[in-house]
Design an enzyme around this catalytic site. Structure first.
Site, PDB file in Angstrom:
ATOM      1  N   HIS A  93       0.823  -1.214   0.000  1.00 37.84           N
ATOM      2  CA  HIS A  93       0.000   0.000   0.000  1.00 37.84           C
ATOM      3  C   HIS A  93       0.854   1.261   0.000  1.00 37.84           C
ATOM      4  O   HIS A  93       0.578   2.228   0.704  1.00 37.84           O
ATOM      5  CB  HIS A  93      -0.970  -0.013   1.189  1.00 37.84           C
ATOM      6  CG  HIS A  93      -2.088  -1.002   1.007  1.00 37.84           C
ATOM      7  ND1 HIS A  93      -3.262  -0.693   0.360  1.00 37.84           N
ATOM      8  CD2 HIS A  93      -2.187  -2.311   1.356  1.00 37.84           C
ATOM      9  CE1 HIS A  93      -4.047  -1.759   0.336  1.00 37.84           C
ATOM     10  NE2 HIS A  93      -3.415  -2.757   0.929  1.00 37.84           N
ATOM     11  N   ASP A  97      -0.903  -4.828   5.577  1.00 34.21           N
ATOM     12  CA  ASP A  97      -2.080  -5.327   4.877  1.00 34.21           C
ATOM     13  C   ASP A  97      -1.743  -5.725   3.444  1.00 34.21           C
ATOM     14  O   ASP A  97      -1.046  -4.998   2.732  1.00 34.21           O
ATOM     15  CB  ASP A  97      -3.150  -4.226   4.879  1.00 34.21           C
ATOM     16  CG  ASP A  97      -4.499  -4.724   4.401  1.00 34.21           C
ATOM     17  OD1 ASP A  97      -4.779  -5.917   4.541  1.00 34.21           O
ATOM     18  OD2 ASP A  97      -5.278  -3.900   3.884  1.00 34.21           O
ATOM     19  N   GLU A  98      -2.242  -6.872   3.013  1.00 34.67           N
ATOM     20  CA  GLU A  98      -2.264  -7.285   1.606  1.00 34.67           C
ATOM     21  C   GLU A  98      -0.896  -7.195   0.921  1.00 34.67           C
ATOM     22  O   GLU A  98      -0.735  -6.589  -0.137  1.00 34.67           O
ATOM     23  CB  GLU A  98      -3.310  -6.457   0.838  1.00 34.67           C
ATOM     24  CG  GLU A  98      -4.712  -6.709   1.364  1.00 34.67           C
ATOM     25  CD  GLU A  98      -5.768  -5.801   0.762  1.00 34.67           C
ATOM     26  OE1 GLU A  98      -6.918  -6.237   0.657  1.00 34.67           O
ATOM     27  OE2 GLU A  98      -5.440  -4.636   0.416  1.00 34.67           O
ATOM     28  N   VAL A  99       0.092  -7.809   1.550  1.00 33.32           N
ATOM     29  CA  VAL A  99       1.433  -7.877   0.949  1.00 33.32           C
ATOM     30  C   VAL A  99       1.444  -8.974  -0.118  1.00 33.32           C
ATOM     31  O   VAL A  99       0.984 -10.091   0.113  1.00 33.32           O
ATOM     32  CB  VAL A  99       2.488  -8.154   2.027  1.00 33.32           C
ATOM     33  CG1 VAL A  99       3.863  -8.348   1.401  1.00 33.32           C
ATOM     34  CG2 VAL A  99       2.518  -7.002   3.032  1.00 33.32           C
TER      35      VAL A  99
END
Length: 596
Positions: free
Chosen positions: A305, A369-371
């Protein structure tokens, strides 16, 4: 001369009033409490008893009156209402300490809330009893947030003479006393028949929250939010005793955070020079929140992100990679390159300036988050680094790379904040309960759960001793239920989540025997499809339903709270919050007749 009398409004509601007015005698409607519901009936000419206004009726037709969230220990609202003069409200601080300025600000807010109970365009009669409010803070030197801060309070209201009402609020910290003032403001209602303010008297309330962490996340990177709109959100949070504003301030789409040490991040990453947050802006919000019992929690989401703003650093990989669906969950893609030693100097500079802006923060959210392993694996430099470390290029090896990043970032965060403050991460492959203890110490990290409330990860993490904050998207993501912004149809987490589901979302049910490890919860407004124009309606009044769940963890269902929920929505609107309408006003005036 104002004449005092005792007027019986129903079999148990009594008001101290004056001679019946023409408005009272000619009102076409009145309300009476029957079977714990306020019933609207015609006020026939032959009726000789004084009429009862809707809000006065609702105040006594339920164990919790119009209070939101409902108190948790003891609630006794008596059966008396007294007319008061809001121009003669006096607030006295009985113990002196370094939190006095906060109490003074809370007292000013209380008077504003009382004024907002009178509809715009009207002025309540300047007649009735005077009110003296005594604020007793037993620990006046405490003004810092913590997960173990005492937010309890006791509230007592009594009539001491024919022309005076006393209210005493006692708490073990500013935060508890402030909550007591919020409750007191809810015990003052406007009588729209006689144009008077009324206060409930002979009151005893003892109250404290079930969960210490009760928050709202606002994403200000996908779309920019003005400081004014953020403050408005904090005002609404204070009204329902939420205590944490989680500021997701940067993301791959924009970097609006102005940093003196790294000025190009916002120069390149902000949507425009006017859409930025300076250190003074943030300090202003932090101070505003503190006066309202709301901590402002900073998040710097990494290592994924990230994107806009980082263009000239050489510290990212797969930024704006196409097709984006291969490398991330939404455009533009971008992740930090953990192999670059210079990256950690950048992070330390960012953390230092965040520590300076978010003064005295007691926690720090590090994102996580969301790697995407595909993103990292697209970089030859990262591949070479992993081979040199005798790692493979499989999922387990990329977890080692992520852990390498997290350990370095953690050390820099501790250094920047000058203390080993609790750190928060989103649930991810790194936090999977089957291996989380290899990477994250349960005494150092709090895990914020964003997957569903039925996710086995919840029990798995609890059994290993981790503390959790619940943000399960199936009940607490308020961006769900709108049209897709990538592709067609509806967005990924549809359908829309109604307040009833929010109210019923119980962390205690999810945690079972590990309830003590649940710190609380947080609703999230991710802002791909929201901005200041839609902010209020997205959050409110659904966030109020969440607030009662977090404060009281009620054993009852939403049907028992509906009439109070409709009222708290009206209260928010009077405060200037553009809260979404839940039902026709007819339902508010005809309690219980709109159930399915």
């Amino acid at each position: 001369m104002w004449l005092q009398a005792i007027c019986i409004y129903s079999v148990f509601i009594i008001i101290e009033c004056g001679i019946p007015t023409a408005a009272e005698e000619h009102s076409l409607w009145r309300w009476t409490c029957e079977n714990n519901r306020c019933t609207k009936i015609r006020n026939e000419p032959e009726n000789k008893e004084p009429v009862l206004s809707l809000e006065a009726c609702k105040m006594f037709c339920d164990d919790y009156g119009l209070l939101w969230p409902k108190p948790t220990i003891e609630t006794n609202l008596g059966n008396f209402l007294s007319k008061i003069n809001m121009n003669t409200i006096d607030i006295q601080i009985t113990k002196q300490g370094k939190s006095d300025d906060l109490l003074t600000a809370a007292a000013d807010r209380f008077k504003t809330l009382v004024s907002s109970s009178v509809p715009k365009g009207f002025s309540a009669k300047a007649a009735g009893k005077s009110v003296t409010v005594f604020l007793v803070n037993d620990n006046p030197y405490i003004r810092e947030f913590s997960l173990d801060m005492d937010e309890s309070y006791e509230l007592y209201i009594s009539s001491t003479s024919s022309d005076k009402v006393n209210a005493t609020i006692r708490g073990n910290s500013f935060f508890g006393v402030r909550h007591g003032l919020e409750t007191l403001s809810q015990l003052i209602v406007y009588d729209d028949i006689r144009n008077n303010l009324l206060i409930v008297r002979d009151v005893t309330i003892k109250d404290r929250p079930v969960y210490p962490y009760r928050g709202i996340l606002l994403d200000t990177a996908r779309n920019f939010y003005s400081i004014e709109s953020i403050k408005r959100t904090i005002d609404a949070m204070a009204a329902v005793k939420l205590n944490t504003f989680h500021w997701h301030i940067t993301d791959s789409q924009s970097f609006p955070l102005v940093l003196q040490k790294r000025p190009n991040l916002s120069k390149l990453g902000a949507y425009s020079p006017t859409k930025v947050y300076t250190k003074q802006d943030i300090r202003d919000v932090v101070a505003y929140g503190l006066e309202r019992g709301v901590r402002v929690l900073p998040e710097f989401d990494a290592p994924a992100h990230v994107g806009e703003g980082w263009q000239d650093t050489g510290l990212t990989v797969c930024f704006k990679a196409e097709p984006w669906t291969k490398f991330c969950v939404e455009p533009p893609c971008g992740q930090l390159n953990p192999t670059k030693e210079e990256l950690y100097d950048y992070l330390e500079d960012i953390y230092v300036e965040m520590a300076e802006a978010f003064e005295s923060t007691d926690m720090f959210h590090m994102g996580g988050d969301e790697v995407s392993e595909r993103c990292w694996n697209s970089s030859e430099e990262i591949q070479n680094f992993m081979i040199q470390n005798r790692w493979n290029l499989d999922k387990s090896s990329f977890l080692k790379l992520w852990n390498y990043f997290q350990k370095n970032a953690q050390d820099r965060a501790y250094k920047a904040f000058g203390k080993r403050l609790p750190l928060i991460l989103w649930t991810s492959t790194l936090t999977d309960y089957t291996h989380v203890e290899k990477f994250l110490d349960k005494d150092e990290y709090i895990i914020q759960v964003w997957t569903t409330g039925a996710d086995p990860q919840i029990q798995g993490l609890l059994q290993k001793g981790y503390r959790l904050i619940m943000s399960n998207y199936d009940a607490l993501y308020f961006d769900c239920g709108f049209g897709a912004w990538v592709g067609s149809g509806n967005n990924w987490c549809s359908p829309y989540i109604g307040w009833q589901k929010v109210y019923g979302n119980s962390p205690a049910v999810m945690a079972l025997s590990y309830r003590d490890q649940i710190l609380g919860g947080e609703v999230a407004l991710w802002s791909e499809q929201s901005d200041p124009a839609t902010l209020d309606g997205r959050l409110w009044p659904r966030a109020a339903a969440f607030a009662e769940r977090m404060w009281a963890e009620p054993s009852t269902a939403w049907q028992d709270a509906e009439h109070r929920m409709l009222h708290v929505r009206e209260r928010l609107v009077r405060m200037g919050i553009q809260a979404e309408s839940l039902e026709p006003e007819w339902c508010y005036q005809n309690q219980g007749l709109c159930y399915g």
